[in-house]
Structure formats: C-alpha cells, structure tokens
Motif scaffolding. Structure first.
Motif, PDB file in Angstrom:
ATOM      1  N   THR A  51       0.749  -1.056   0.021  1.00  0.00           N
ATOM      2  CA  THR A  51      -0.324   0.066   0.345  1.00  0.00           C
ATOM      3  C   THR A  51       0.967   1.129   0.075  1.00  0.00           C
ATOM      4  OG1 THR A  51      -1.638  -1.116   1.076  1.00  0.00           O
ATOM      5  CG2 THR A  51      -1.860   0.823   0.946  1.00  0.00           C
ATOM      6  N   VAL A  52       2.148   1.294   1.217  1.00  0.00           N
ATOM      7  CA  VAL A  52       2.592   2.360   1.004  1.00  0.00           C
ATOM      8  C   VAL A  52       3.951   2.728  -0.983  1.00  0.00           C
ATOM      9  CG1 VAL A  52       4.651   3.162   1.752  1.00  0.00           C
ATOM     10  CG2 VAL A  52       3.035   2.496   3.509  1.00  0.00           C
ATOM     11  N   ALA A  53       3.819   1.528  -1.033  1.00  0.00           N
ATOM     12  CA  ALA A  53       4.843   1.556  -1.915  1.00  0.00           C
ATOM     13  C   ALA A  53       4.231   2.170  -3.490  1.00  0.00           C
ATOM     14  CB  ALA A  53       4.866  -0.130  -2.868  1.00  0.00           C
ATOM     15  N   THR A 196      -3.223   3.023   4.319  1.00  0.00           N
ATOM     16  CA  THR A 196      -2.339   3.142   4.922  1.00  0.00           C
ATOM     17  C   THR A 196      -1.752   3.147   6.009  1.00  0.00           C
ATOM     18  OG1 THR A 196      -1.124   4.569   2.353  1.00  0.00           O
ATOM     19  CG2 THR A 196      -0.003   5.183   4.520  1.00  0.00           C
ATOM     20  N   PRO A 197      -2.758   3.716   6.454  1.00  0.00           N
ATOM     21  CA  PRO A 197      -2.294   4.117   8.755  1.00  0.00           C
ATOM     22  C   PRO A 197      -3.199   2.909   8.658  1.00  0.00           C
ATOM     23  CG  PRO A 197      -3.797   5.744   7.864  1.00  0.00           C
ATOM     24  CD  PRO A 197      -3.499   5.162   6.361  1.00  0.00           C
ATOM     25  N   ALA A 222       7.023  -3.246  -6.912  1.00  0.00           N
ATOM     26  CA  ALA A 222       6.297  -4.280  -8.070  1.00  0.00           C
ATOM     27  C   ALA A 222       4.532  -4.288  -7.853  1.00  0.00           C
ATOM     28  CB  ALA A 222       6.879  -5.641  -8.560  1.00  0.00           C
ATOM     29  N   GLY A 223       4.493  -4.416  -6.639  1.00  0.00           N
ATOM     30  CA  GLY A 223       3.393  -5.066  -5.141  1.00  0.00           C
ATOM     31  C   GLY A 223       2.414  -3.901  -5.637  1.00  0.00           C
ATOM     32  N   LEU A 228      -1.400  -0.657  -7.638  1.00  0.00           N
ATOM     33  CA  LEU A 228      -2.178   1.594  -8.189  1.00  0.00           C
ATOM     34  C   LEU A 228      -2.962   1.156  -9.787  1.00  0.00           C
ATOM     35  CD1 LEU A 228      -1.542   4.564  -7.975  1.00  0.00           C
ATOM     36  CD2 LEU A 228       0.398   4.099  -8.948  1.00  0.00           C
ATOM     37  N   GLY A 229      -2.279  -0.008 -10.385  1.00  0.00           N
ATOM     38  CA  GLY A 229      -2.929  -0.227 -11.722  1.00  0.00           C
ATOM     39  C   GLY A 229      -4.313  -0.822 -11.950  1.00  0.00           C
ATOM     40  N   GLY A 230      -4.390  -1.653 -10.788  1.00  0.00           N
ATOM     41  CA  GLY A 230      -5.635  -2.166 -10.686  1.00  0.00           C
ATOM     42  C   GLY A 230      -6.890  -1.250 -10.760  1.00  0.00           C
TER      43      GLY A 230
END
Length: 297
Positions: A51-53, A196-197, A222-223, A228-230
């Motif tokens: 999620t952070v990435a 994120t939190p 990568a995840g 993000l794309g999904g």
C-alpha cells in the motif's frame, strides 16, 4: 458527460467490462506477489508495504508530471467514505481468511455482484434485464463449481465475509455515483491515504515487523505498481459502465487466480475449476447480452 481532462466520455458497458477484466487480472497478479512475500514476511506487513509503495508511486508520478492538484478530491466526503468502506472491507475479508477455508471465504465474498445489482437498482436506478440477472446468477454458480467449497460450522468468519461483500458493494455504488468532475487519481489517492494508516495499525498490532532484503523491496515496489494500476482500471471501469453490468466480471478473478497458480506456483488445474471457469465466461456473455438488449429496447 465530460472526462477529467475535458474530453467527452461515451458510456459503454462493453468498454467497462474490458477494463474491469484487466483490473481483476492485475489484482490477481498483486495477490500472487502477496503470496510470494508472505512466505517470509507476515501478511499484514506485506499489505502495508504494498500500500505504501502504491501511494509513493502515485505521489511521485503526480509531482513529476505537475499534476499534484489532481490528487485532491472535489467531493472529499464521497472519496473518504468510499476509501473507508474499502478499508473496512479489507479488514473483514482478512479476518474471514483467518477463520474459514479460502474457498468458502471467496464464495461468500463473491456475493458482491449480486449485491451490486440489487443496490444499483435501489440507489442508481439501474435495471438488469432477465438475461442480465441470469448471467449474474450463472456466474455465481460457476464460482461454486470452480471453488467446490466445503461446509464449515457457522462462525464469525462467515459473518465477516458477508459483511465484506456488503462493504465492497457499497464502495462500488459510491464509485459509480462519483461525478466525472472528480479525477480518477483523486479517487485512487484518497483510498491509498486512508488504507496506509489502517494497514500500518493492523500490521503493528497483529505481528512483529521483520526487516526487508533487496528482493523484498523489489517485490513491494512491483506489488504497489500493480495495486495502483488495478485500482485505476477499476475506477475507470465503473465510471464508464453501469455498476450492475460491470460488477459480475469480478468472477473472472477465479480464472486469473488459476492462471497465476499454474505459472508461478505449479498448482495443478482441477477439472471442476475448468468447468467453473467455462460457466463464468458464459455468465459474462449473458450479462453483456442482457445489457445490450435492454439499451437497444
């Protein structure tokens, strides 16, 4: 209807179906990365890292392109409530996974398209034709065949899985109600900012954090990109197509999951999975045919 960039948007259930198929294909790839990482890292920490990435990648892209302003929602209350619903959905389905066999948890969670069809009629005035309803129900039957779930004693896991389906369905209805003046980026950003939190809190409470090595950072990145794309594809799909028509294509996740299982984990394909996938494909055709006949009537 006007897009966020000022160009006209032509509603299309067919285009929405293609976009949501791609979205769940990408989400299944994210799940595969989660499965790989969870072999050495606690699952709640994996959720937080990915999620952070995703959030960092979104912010980095917005800053690099000078579009940081597009991350600010014009309908903050709607964006927040959608993000909150998805955050609760995630917590509930993770609890269900801990209490139930995966097949049983998935089966209950996949009530979402049926709930979306019902809620879409109540809140959006969307009406599925008889063929469309047949497609939704046939798709759920395909899920039952593909997963071949057992019968576990009723417990809180079943309630959590059903509540997860309800919260996810409500989030999709809110997504459909979002005005086109709201940017896709703002809807995705609000989700990641809320998630994120929440993910950090769950990771901190559930287990001790473990240090990452270089492959761990690479898989997290990568995840995050896939997550993000999904979500970007999912947002666009539900803004182009009717919720009650687009939602049943969630069943395709069974097919994508099977594909990644074969390619990455050497998971054998069972005959009942192939049969269930064929039924799910038929259901998608019925849903699209029903929507085209209704719109042409």
């Amino acid at each position: 209807m006007i897009d966020e960039g000022g160009a006209p948007v032509v509603p299309s259930n067919g285009r929405g179906a293609v976009l949501v198929l791609l979205a769940f294909f990408v989400f299944s790839a994210t799940d595969a990365i989660v499965k790989i990482m969870a072999d050495t890292i606690p699952a709640p920490q994996v959720t937080f890292l990915i999620t952070v990435a995703a959030l960092v990648l979104l912010l980095g892209h917005a800053i690099a392109t000078g579009r940081i302003h597009r991350l600010v929602p014009r309908q903050p209350s709607l964006a927040f409530w959608r993000a909150f619903l998805l955050a609760v959905d995630t917590l509930l389905i993770h609890y269900a996974f801990a209490k139930l066999p995966l097949a049983e948890a998935y089966l209950i969670a996949f009530l979402t398209p049926i709930l979306v069809a019902m809620l879409g009629f109540v809140f959006l005035g969307e009406r599925l034709s008889r063929i469309g309803w047949a497609g939704v129900l046939v798709g759920f039957a395909g899920v039952v065949v593909a997963l071949k779930p057992g019968v576990a004693p009723l417990n809180l896991g079943h309630l959590a899985a059903f509540a997860s389906a309800v919260f996810f369905a409500l989030s999709l209805i809110l997504l459909r109600r979002a005005k086109m003046a709201e940017t896709d980026a703002a809807l995705v950003a609000s989700l990641l900012i809320v998630m994120t939190p929440v993910a950090l809190a769950v990771a901190a409470v559930a287990t001790d954090m473990v240090p990452l090595d270089l492959p761990g950072y690479g898989l997290s990145l990568a995840g995050g990109a896939l997550m993000l794309g999904g979500h970007a594809l999912l947002v666009r799909a539900f803004r182009v197509g009717e919720a009650s028509v687009v939602a049943p294509f969630q069943y395709s996740q069974i097919i994508w999951g099977c594909l990644y299982g074969v390619l990455l984990f050497a998971t054998p394909v069972e005959p009942h999975t192939v049969l269930g996938a064929a039924i799910i494909i038929l259901s998608g055709w019925l849903v699209l045919r029903g929507s085209s006949e209704r719109l042409g009537a």
